[in-house]
Enzyme design. Structure first.
Site, PDB file in Angstrom:
ATOM      1  CE  LYS A 212      -2.639   2.815   3.203  1.00 49.00           C
ATOM      2  NZ  LYS A 212      -2.834   3.888   2.224  1.00 49.00           N
ATOM      3  N   GLY A 265       7.438   5.819   7.340  1.00 51.81           N
ATOM      4  CA  GLY A 265       6.377   6.800   7.556  1.00 51.81           C
ATOM      5  C   GLY A 265       6.548   7.469   8.899  1.00 51.81           C
ATOM      6  CB  SER A 266       4.242   9.534  10.864  1.00 53.35           C
ATOM      7  OG  SER A 266       3.162   8.732  11.276  1.00 53.35           O
ATOM      8  CB  THR A 267       7.370   8.488  15.136  1.00 55.33           C
ATOM      9  OG1 THR A 267       8.631   8.774  14.515  1.00 55.33           O
ATOM     10  CG2 THR A 267       7.616   7.778  16.449  1.00 55.33           C
ATOM     11  CB  VAL A 269       1.531   5.872  11.280  1.00 57.13           C
ATOM     12  CG1 VAL A 269       1.067   4.634  10.503  1.00 57.13           C
ATOM     13  CG2 VAL A 269       0.612   7.052  10.977  1.00 57.13           C
ATOM     14  CD  GLU A 293      13.441   6.318   7.505  1.00 52.46           C
ATOM     15  OE1 GLU A 293      13.172   7.343   8.175  1.00 52.46           O
ATOM     16  OE2 GLU A 293      13.311   6.264   6.284  1.00 52.46           O
ATOM     17  CB  CYS A 327      13.307  10.444   6.834  1.00 52.62           C
ATOM     18  SG  CYS A 327      11.833   9.718   6.107  1.00 52.62           S
ATOM     19  CD  GLU A 425       9.297  13.972  11.098  1.00 50.51           C
ATOM     20  OE1 GLU A 425      10.102  13.437  10.323  1.00 50.51           O
ATOM     21  OE2 GLU A 425       8.336  13.357  11.607  1.00 50.51           O
TER      22      GLU A 425
END
Length: 541
Positions: A212, A265-267, A269, A293, A327, A425
């Protein structure tokens, strides 16, 4: 059946084309961009052997020209996730049984296609769909993707070659089995290479994948899937679906054959996913591999001995290339007081020379941020900084969404090293600086280490070798990728394996053998040539 021990072509990094005026590659890319702008793509999901189209379509636009429609993609739902899992599991036996050299051939061919006939398609799609300038697209969707494919094949062979010792009369061996089940690849908007690497590195080791991508990367993801198919990837090995995160999670994380997730993606999530996997751990046939990551609040630390021009270039490139949407992008920097006047002067000169606009104009260094949500978030931080007496905006601070999601490169100088934009961030073209007393270098290193929950990338700029050594040791846990006298972005596959710890992920190092080892489950086999026939040991005599 394998009938030899095969050596693959040695992996080398793909040379970067410069797209200079008058060059062949510039003309080819401009022609491809014009072709893509002249049509609207109809983008299906890819499940098993089918190109799946639904009754619900969503529009894709360019971030720098949000009135221009690139195409439409067909939205899926939970039923499509279920079908993708079924297609993956149906393909698993044949794919896992395929001799490794044939799997290697598929991805080596994909590398050649990415570097060749697909190069301009990938670059054009990345420029138009993700608003990357020509150089950023080239190093990402052409070169890094090609590097991932080539080097991962090499790492795969090195993993298979690693074997245990055998004592007399015994043959010990290890086979690296694919995971038992399917793997979920969840990929971000900002790098086409990451979107290609996360599913392909898993598949290369004999696994099957449900993939996805971020909605804002679907335009290029479609080209990636066409690339894999052109390389000969069998149906069902990688299945590409466009569904909501909750729909994907509800099906995938409750499935007994869920074997792992490859995530960028985001921390927040990633932490929610980890929590959901933990809650459902009793449902799975095996413990899933969790590789991620995530975020970063990446730093540049300057010492009083730093070369100011090198420092300013590291700031200008590290903070503002691809609008700070990496990132690894530099988003906080610590400048010694003795260098601040010259640093400020040269940095402002750099920023004043930046051109901002659409990617189709190759003279633009700065383009748009990815979407309105990102734009509004960044604008809010900038507006709050304008009102705060403890900070000063010395460059930028403007934004405009009338044509595209354009945020002017912005530099904030904070009196408080814990000011919000030094800690959180932002993921955009906003750099916050803290000017410290030049005699407080070591204390400021402690500040760098403690300010953020993240530990992805960082840099030290200094000429004093004692200072470099001290920073390297003091900041040993502050960044998974650490740079000396360079910007904190631009990791190259095979040269600087990428990943961070703390709130930045599991540090499984994309672009290295370490990552591929997560996608296999070893089995040790011991064969005895002459078996014992009496239980008695000599000591019993």
């Amino acid at each position: 059946m394998s009938i030899g021990f095969f050596n693959i072509p040695p992996a080398v990094n793909e040379p970067i084309k410069n797209y200079a005026p008058g060059s062949t590659e510039r003309k080819l890319l401009q022609d491809t961009i014009a072709e893509f702008r002249g049509k609207q793509m109809d983008i299906p999901m890819y499940i098993g052997s089918e190109e799946v189209r639904t009754h619900e379509k969503a529009v894709l636009t360019s971030p720098h020209d949000h009135q221009h429609i690139l195409g439409h993609y067909h939205k899926g739902n939970k039923t499509h996730v279920t079908k993708a899992i079924e297609a993956a599991l149906n393909a698993r036996t044949a794919w896992a049984s395929m001799s490794w050299e044939h799997r290697a051939s598929i991805f080596l061919k994909a590398a050649e296609l990415a570097a060749g006939s697909f190069r301009m398609k990938l670059n054009a799609a990345t420029m138009m769909g993700q608003s990357k300038n020509v150089y950023q697209a080239e190093i990402d969707s052409a070169c890094e993707l090609t590097d991932f494919l080539r080097f991962n094949v090499q790492y795969m062979t090195e993993i298979y070659k690693q074997q245990p010792i055998s004592s007399p009369g015994v043959w010990n061996r290890v086979e690296q089995r694919p995971l038992e089940g399917f793997v979920f690849a969840l990929t971000p908007f900002n790098f086409t290479a990451i979107a290609g690497n996360l599913p392909s590195s898993v598949a290369m080791m004999g696994n099957v994948v449900v993939w996805k991508p971020a909605n804002t990367q679907i335009y290029a993801a479609n080209i990636l899937m066409q690339l894999f198919k052109a390389a000969g990837l069998p149906d069902g090995v990688i299945n590409l679906v466009y569904v909501s995160g909750p729909d994907a999670g509800d099906v995938i994380f409750n499935h007994p054959d869920f074997a792992g997730i490859h995530f960028t993606g985001s921390t927040s999530v990633f932490q929610d996913i980890w929590k959901q996997i933990g809650t459902n751990i009793h449902k799975y046939k095996s413990y899933p591999r969790i590789v991620g990551e995530t975020g970063g609040k990446d730093f540049i630390m300057a010492h009083s001995s730093a070369d100011v021009k090198a420092l300013v270039t590291a700031l200008s490139r590290g903070a503002f290339e691809y609008q700070g949407q990496k990132c690894s992008a530099a988003s906080r920097a610590y400048i010694p007081s003795n260098l601040w006047p010259e640093t400020k002067k040269l940095l402002l000169e750099d920023l004043s020379s930046f051109k901002m606009g659409p990617t189709e104009d190759f003279s633009n260094f700065i383009n748009a941020v990815i979407d309105e949500k990102s734009f509004d978030k960044l604008a809010k931080y900038i507006d709050e900084a304008k009102k705060d007496k403890n900070v000063e905006i010395i460059a930028g601070g403007n934004y405009d969404k009338s044509k595209g999601w354009f945020i002017e490169p912005t530099v904030i100088v904070a009196k408080d090293p814990y000011y919000v934009t030094m800690c959180e961030e932002l993921f955009g073209p906003v750099l916050t600086l803290y000017v410290y007393d030049e005699t407080e270098f070591e204390a400021t290193l402690e500040l760098v280490d403690k300010t953020s929950i993240y530990a992805l990338t960082g840099a030290i700029i200094a000429q004093d070798r004692y200072a470099i050594e001290l920073a390297t040791k003091k900041l040993s846990n502050s960044a998974g990728n650490f740079y000396i006298n360079d910007k904190c972005t631009g990791a190259v596959v095979g040269q600087q394996p990428f990943g961070g710890a703390r709130g930045s992920g599991t540090n499984d190092k994309a672009g290295s053998m370490i990552n591929l080892l997560r996608w296999v489950s070893p089995r040790t086999i011991k064969e005895v040539f002459v078996s014992p026939t009496d239980y008695r040991y000599p000591f019993l005599g």
